[in-house]
Design a protein around this motif. Sequence first.
Motif, mmCIF file in Angstrom:
data_model
loop_
_atom_site.group_PDB
_atom_site.id
_atom_site.type_symbol
_atom_site.label_atom_id
_atom_site.label_comp_id
_atom_site.label_asym_id
_atom_site.label_seq_id
_atom_site.Cartn_x
_atom_site.Cartn_y
_atom_site.Cartn_z
ATOM 1 N N GLY A 1 -43.337 -27.435 -27.718
ATOM 2 C CA GLY A 1 -42.418 -26.300 -27.617
ATOM 3 C C GLY A 1 -43.096 -24.968 -27.389
ATOM 4 N N LYS A 2 -44.371 -24.982 -26.955
ATOM 5 C CA LYS A 2 -45.087 -23.740 -26.693
ATOM 6 C C LYS A 2 -44.489 -23.040 -25.469
ATOM 7 N N SER A 3 -44.407 -21.722 -25.518
ATOM 8 C CA SER A 3 -43.865 -20.954 -24.396
ATOM 9 C C SER A 3 -44.859 -20.927 -23.236
ATOM 10 N N LYS A 4 -44.351 -20.608 -22.044
ATOM 11 C CA LYS A 4 -45.219 -20.505 -20.871
ATOM 12 C C LYS A 4 -46.309 -19.455 -21.088
ATOM 13 N N LYS A 5 -45.932 -18.353 -21.707
ATOM 14 C CA LYS A 5 -46.886 -17.275 -21.944
ATOM 15 C C LYS A 5 -47.992 -17.719 -22.895
ATOM 16 N N ALA A 6 -47.625 -18.468 -23.938
ATOM 17 C CA ALA A 6 -48.615 -18.961 -24.902
ATOM 18 C C ALA A 6 -49.562 -19.958 -24.240
ATOM 19 N N ILE A 7 -49.022 -20.827 -23.385
ATOM 20 C CA ILE A 7 -49.851 -21.813 -22.682
ATOM 21 C C ILE A 7 -50.799 -21.109 -21.712
ATOM 22 N N GLN A 8 -50.289 -20.095 -21.011
ATOM 23 C CA GLN A 8 -51.132 -19.333 -20.090
ATOM 24 C C GLN A 8 -52.283 -18.655 -20.828
ATOM 25 N N HIS A 9 -51.983 -18.111 -21.998
ATOM 26 C CA HIS A 9 -53.011 -17.450 -22.803
ATOM 27 C C HIS A 9 -54.093 -18.449 -23.216
ATOM 28 N N LEU A 10 -53.669 -19.621 -23.646
ATOM 29 C CA LEU A 10 -54.624 -20.649 -24.074
ATOM 30 C C LEU A 10 -55.451 -21.156 -22.895
ATOM 31 N N LEU A 11 -54.828 -21.260 -21.723
ATOM 32 C CA LEU A 11 -55.571 -21.665 -20.529
ATOM 33 C C LEU A 11 -56.670 -20.663 -20.194
ATOM 34 N N GLY A 12 -56.378 -19.386 -20.392
ATOM 35 C CA GLY A 12 -57.386 -18.353 -20.146
ATOM 36 C C GLY A 12 -58.591 -18.534 -21.053
ATOM 37 N N ILE A 13 -58.358 -18.913 -22.304
ATOM 38 C CA ILE A 13 -59.451 -19.160 -23.245
ATOM 39 C C ILE A 13 -60.236 -20.403 -22.835
#
Length: 285
Positions: free
Chosen positions: A57-69
Amino acid sequence: MTFTQYLEQKQFTVATVNSYTSYIEVFTDWLNGEQLAPEAFTYNELLDFIRHLQGLGKSKKAIQHLLGIVRHYCNYLTLEGQRSDNPAAGLYIKGIVRTLPGNLLSWQEMEELYKAYSIQLKVERASKILLGLLVYQGLATEEVKRLEAVHLKLKEGKIFIRSTPHTNERWLTLAAPQMIELGEYLQDNKGKTGPLLLTAPKGAISPTHIYNRIQYMLRELRQLNPKVINAAQLRSSVIAHWLKGHHLRQVQYMAGHKYVSSTQRYQLTNLDDLKSELQQHHPMS
């Protein structure tokens, strides 16, 4: 070298280092659960990780942030010789709305601010130099803070901008009006070391803080043009102006953007398209 040390070498803030170090454990824990090694996971397996986050249930924004890391983590592994590729490079989540810059000042308004600033308000030379760096080089506040006299090459008409956690280092051209001011300022402060513009004008909150100097200057600028909002608005206005006469990649370099997508946000064609669409569909048009 650890991932934490890698982030520290990249000059990220302590808070960012702690945050990234903590968040990357979400990814490494998932790798362990899937019996995958950090040095061996593939692009397709990274897609599986994204699907795993979506299932939580992670948001798109949260997933994008984690991908950046994860991108930083892969760069670290490459630097350490543990990987030869970065599966996360170029992988972004679609559908994330990015705010377009607004309330931009025209280039004519920017130049008028610079010209009128010292004449009408009778400010000291250091303040006019500071405004020049925001108007002609589009510097961010953190970049101004890192400037030193050694970064100026007045004979070549160049200035070196050090990297920050958010921007790349670069050489930029000085505008003619800046040359005289900088030359006289260096002469008056001969032998001075450390930050180029450290002291603050009388009346500022703190005598040593560059952020307070900029806030004080912005209050003065609003006397000349009430449309002035903040330093970020000035920087956005400069970048948008550059895109009128330079190629996208050239402006990316000039702005110090790490990713070309950051520069694309400022393209006036996008803003003009929005304006045209509004004019076409607005009931009063």
